[in-house]
Design a protein around this motif. Sequence first.
Motif, mmCIF file in Angstrom:
data_model
loop_
_atom_site.group_PDB
_atom_site.id
_atom_site.type_symbol
_atom_site.label_atom_id
_atom_site.label_comp_id
_atom_site.label_asym_id
_atom_site.label_seq_id
_atom_site.Cartn_x
_atom_site.Cartn_y
_atom_site.Cartn_z
ATOM 1 N N TYR A 82 0.829 -1.197 0.000
ATOM 2 C CA TYR A 82 0.000 0.000 0.000
ATOM 3 C C TYR A 82 0.873 1.260 0.000
ATOM 4 C CZ TYR A 82 1.073 0.119 4.977
ATOM 5 O OH TYR A 82 1.752 0.159 6.176
ATOM 6 N N SER A 83 0.272 2.385 -0.325
ATOM 7 C CA SER A 83 0.996 3.657 -0.387
ATOM 8 C C SER A 83 0.897 4.443 0.908
ATOM 9 C CB SER A 83 0.456 4.515 -1.527
ATOM 10 O OG SER A 83 0.557 3.840 -2.757
ATOM 11 N N ALA A 84 -0.271 4.419 1.550
ATOM 12 C CA ALA A 84 -0.495 5.174 2.785
ATOM 13 C C ALA A 84 -1.653 4.542 3.539
ATOM 14 C CB ALA A 84 -0.820 6.633 2.469
ATOM 15 N N SER A 85 -1.736 4.868 4.837
ATOM 16 C CA SER A 85 -2.879 4.406 5.622
ATOM 17 C C SER A 85 -3.275 5.477 6.624
ATOM 18 C CB SER A 85 -2.574 3.089 6.349
ATOM 19 O OG SER A 85 -1.892 3.304 7.554
ATOM 20 N N GLU A 86 -4.504 5.376 7.043
ATOM 21 C CA GLU A 86 -5.008 6.225 8.116
ATOM 22 C C GLU A 86 -5.635 5.325 9.154
ATOM 23 O OE1 GLU A 86 -9.630 7.027 7.026
ATOM 24 O OE2 GLU A 86 -8.232 8.564 6.392
ATOM 25 N N ILE A 87 -5.477 5.690 10.406
ATOM 26 C CA ILE A 87 -6.194 5.032 11.487
ATOM 27 C C ILE A 87 -6.916 6.145 12.231
ATOM 28 C CG2 ILE A 87 -6.085 3.534 13.511
ATOM 29 C CD1 ILE A 87 -3.280 2.681 12.592
ATOM 30 N N LEU A 88 -8.229 6.057 12.274
ATOM 31 C CA LEU A 88 -9.036 7.026 13.005
ATOM 32 C C LEU A 88 -9.701 6.319 14.173
ATOM 33 C CD1 LEU A 88 -10.785 8.821 9.997
ATOM 34 C CD2 LEU A 88 -8.633 9.412 11.118
ATOM 35 N N PHE A 89 -9.827 7.026 15.283
ATOM 36 C CA PHE A 89 -10.379 6.464 16.508
ATOM 37 C C PHE A 89 -11.639 7.233 16.889
ATOM 38 C CE2 PHE A 89 -5.860 5.817 16.347
ATOM 39 C CZ PHE A 89 -5.692 4.508 16.732
ATOM 40 N N PHE A 90 -12.691 6.491 17.235
ATOM 41 C CA PHE A 90 -13.986 7.076 17.575
ATOM 42 C C PHE A 90 -14.468 6.507 18.899
ATOM 43 C CE2 PHE A 90 -13.579 6.930 12.987
ATOM 44 C CZ PHE A 90 -13.959 8.205 12.599
ATOM 45 N N ASP A 91 -15.291 7.302 19.588
ATOM 46 C CA ASP A 91 -15.886 6.826 20.839
ATOM 47 C C ASP A 91 -16.927 5.740 20.602
ATOM 48 O OD1 ASP A 91 -14.375 8.449 22.508
ATOM 49 O OD2 ASP A 91 -15.879 10.046 22.556
ATOM 50 N N ASP A 92 -17.585 5.789 19.431
ATOM 51 C CA ASP A 92 -18.656 4.828 19.165
ATOM 52 C C ASP A 92 -18.932 4.766 17.666
ATOM 53 O OD1 ASP A 92 -20.137 7.209 18.682
ATOM 54 O OD2 ASP A 92 -20.856 7.224 20.751
ATOM 55 N N VAL A 93 -19.759 3.819 17.266
ATOM 56 C CA VAL A 93 -20.105 3.637 15.860
ATOM 57 C C VAL A 93 -20.863 4.864 15.345
ATOM 58 C CG1 VAL A 93 -21.451 2.238 14.232
ATOM 59 C CG2 VAL A 93 -20.015 1.121 15.948
ATOM 60 N N ALA A 94 -21.669 5.489 16.181
ATOM 61 C CA ALA A 94 -22.395 6.689 15.754
ATOM 62 C C ALA A 94 -21.401 7.781 15.331
ATOM 63 C CB ALA A 94 -23.305 7.193 16.870
ATOM 64 N N GLY A 95 -20.303 7.915 16.053
ATOM 65 C CA GLY A 95 -19.275 8.885 15.688
ATOM 66 C C GLY A 95 -18.621 8.553 14.363
ATOM 67 N N GLN A 96 -18.409 7.274 14.113
ATOM 68 C CA GLN A 96 -17.821 6.852 12.838
ATOM 69 C C GLN A 96 -18.816 7.086 11.703
ATOM 70 O OE1 GLN A 96 -18.144 4.309 10.407
ATOM 71 N NE2 GLN A 96 -16.118 4.507 9.530
ATOM 72 N N ASN A 97 -20.085 6.836 11.957
ATOM 73 C CA ASN A 97 -21.108 7.087 10.947
ATOM 74 C C ASN A 97 -21.204 8.576 10.615
ATOM 75 O OD1 ASN A 97 -21.762 4.367 10.747
ATOM 76 N ND2 ASN A 97 -23.450 4.510 12.211
ATOM 77 N N ALA A 98 -21.111 9.431 11.630
ATOM 78 C CA ALA A 98 -21.151 10.880 11.414
ATOM 79 C C ALA A 98 -19.949 11.329 10.584
ATOM 80 C CB ALA A 98 -21.194 11.617 12.751
ATOM 81 N N TYR A 99 -18.810 10.726 10.822
ATOM 82 C CA TYR A 99 -17.594 11.022 10.047
ATOM 83 C C TYR A 99 -17.807 10.743 8.560
ATOM 84 C CZ TYR A 99 -13.319 9.286 7.815
ATOM 85 O OH TYR A 99 -12.318 9.005 6.909
ATOM 86 N N GLN A 100 -18.478 9.653 8.242
ATOM 87 C CA GLN A 100 -18.669 9.245 6.852
ATOM 88 C C GLN A 100 -19.411 10.299 6.030
ATOM 89 O OE1 GLN A 100 -17.354 6.741 5.170
ATOM 90 N NE2 GLN A 100 -16.353 5.906 6.971
ATOM 91 N N VAL A 101 -20.333 11.013 6.644
ATOM 92 C CA VAL A 101 -21.137 11.993 5.916
ATOM 93 C C VAL A 101 -20.701 13.435 6.184
ATOM 94 C CG1 VAL A 101 -23.134 10.453 5.761
ATOM 95 C CG2 VAL A 101 -22.924 12.019 7.723
ATOM 96 N N HIS A 102 -19.645 13.607 6.948
ATOM 97 C CA HIS A 102 -19.169 14.957 7.295
ATOM 98 C C HIS A 102 -18.619 15.652 6.046
ATOM 99 C CE1 HIS A 102 -16.905 18.156 9.216
ATOM 100 N NE2 HIS A 102 -17.604 17.903 10.316
ATOM 101 N N PRO A 103 -18.849 16.956 5.909
ATOM 102 C CA PRO A 103 -18.338 17.691 4.741
ATOM 103 C C PRO A 103 -16.825 17.597 4.543
ATOM 104 C CG PRO A 103 -19.938 19.022 5.939
ATOM 105 C CD PRO A 103 -19.693 17.789 6.758
ATOM 106 N N ILE A 104 -16.047 17.540 5.619
ATOM 107 C CA ILE A 104 -14.591 17.415 5.474
ATOM 108 C C ILE A 104 -14.235 16.081 4.836
ATOM 109 C CG2 ILE A 104 -12.397 17.203 6.740
ATOM 110 C CD1 ILE A 104 -13.462 19.315 8.702
ATOM 111 N N HIS A 105 -14.904 15.002 5.260
ATOM 112 C CA HIS A 105 -14.646 13.688 4.675
ATOM 113 C C HIS A 105 -15.067 13.667 3.206
ATOM 114 C CE1 HIS A 105 -15.678 9.363 3.832
ATOM 115 N NE2 HIS A 105 -14.410 9.268 4.193
ATOM 116 N N LYS A 106 -16.244 14.222 2.923
ATOM 117 C CA LYS A 106 -16.713 14.256 1.540
ATOM 118 C C LYS A 106 -15.770 15.062 0.653
ATOM 119 C CE LYS A 106 -21.586 13.341 2.223
ATOM 120 N NZ LYS A 106 -22.934 13.735 1.859
ATOM 121 N N LYS A 107 -15.233 16.167 1.155
ATOM 122 C CA LYS A 107 -14.287 16.982 0.387
ATOM 123 C C LYS A 107 -12.994 16.204 0.154
ATOM 124 C CE LYS A 107 -11.934 21.496 0.289
ATOM 125 N NZ LYS A 107 -11.438 21.220 -1.012
ATOM 126 N N PHE A 108 -12.520 15.500 1.184
ATOM 127 C CA PHE A 108 -11.323 14.677 1.021
ATOM 128 C C PHE A 108 -11.518 13.672 -0.111
ATOM 129 C CE2 PHE A 108 -9.764 10.374 1.968
ATOM 130 C CZ PHE A 108 -8.425 10.565 1.631
#
Length: 147
Positions: A99-125
């Motif tokens: 692989y070329s790169a990886s990210e590891i993100l940490f969340f308090d719960d699945v709801a936080g990870q779900n919110a990340y998926q639809v967040h404007p910063i994630h969508k812009k990335f």
Amino acid sequence: MTTHSRREVITAAAALAGAGVAAQAASAATSGNAGTAGKATIPPVVHHVFFWLKNPKSKDDLARLLTGLRTLGGIETVKAIHIGVPAETEQRGVVDSSYSASEILFFDDVAGQNAYQVHPIHKKFVADCEHLWERVVVYDVKPAPTP
């Protein structure tokens, strides 16, 4: 040859995430993921993503991807972030450093990870960087049940 489960690999990677994880995780509320003496408590939901660039020899493409990945730390539900590239460790049959790169993100719960998926910063990335990669693999992990 020793083989390791995905959970062991993710746990080891999380432990190596460093001071940023320790500082942020110390204040994070966790459930069922208590650390041992002298170890930081890591937020319980882990989102680990591996990226393979279309042009893996391009330093510019890698730099653009890494810059884009760093923006994800600005999402409120991301409690800690680790961005990396393959380490020059001993090559063994269980090591995939293709692989070329990886990210590891940490969340308090699945709801936080779900919110990340639809967040404007994630969508812009995604919109800004998806043209750079040819393959993405995601591992979403939560704590294993205790016996």
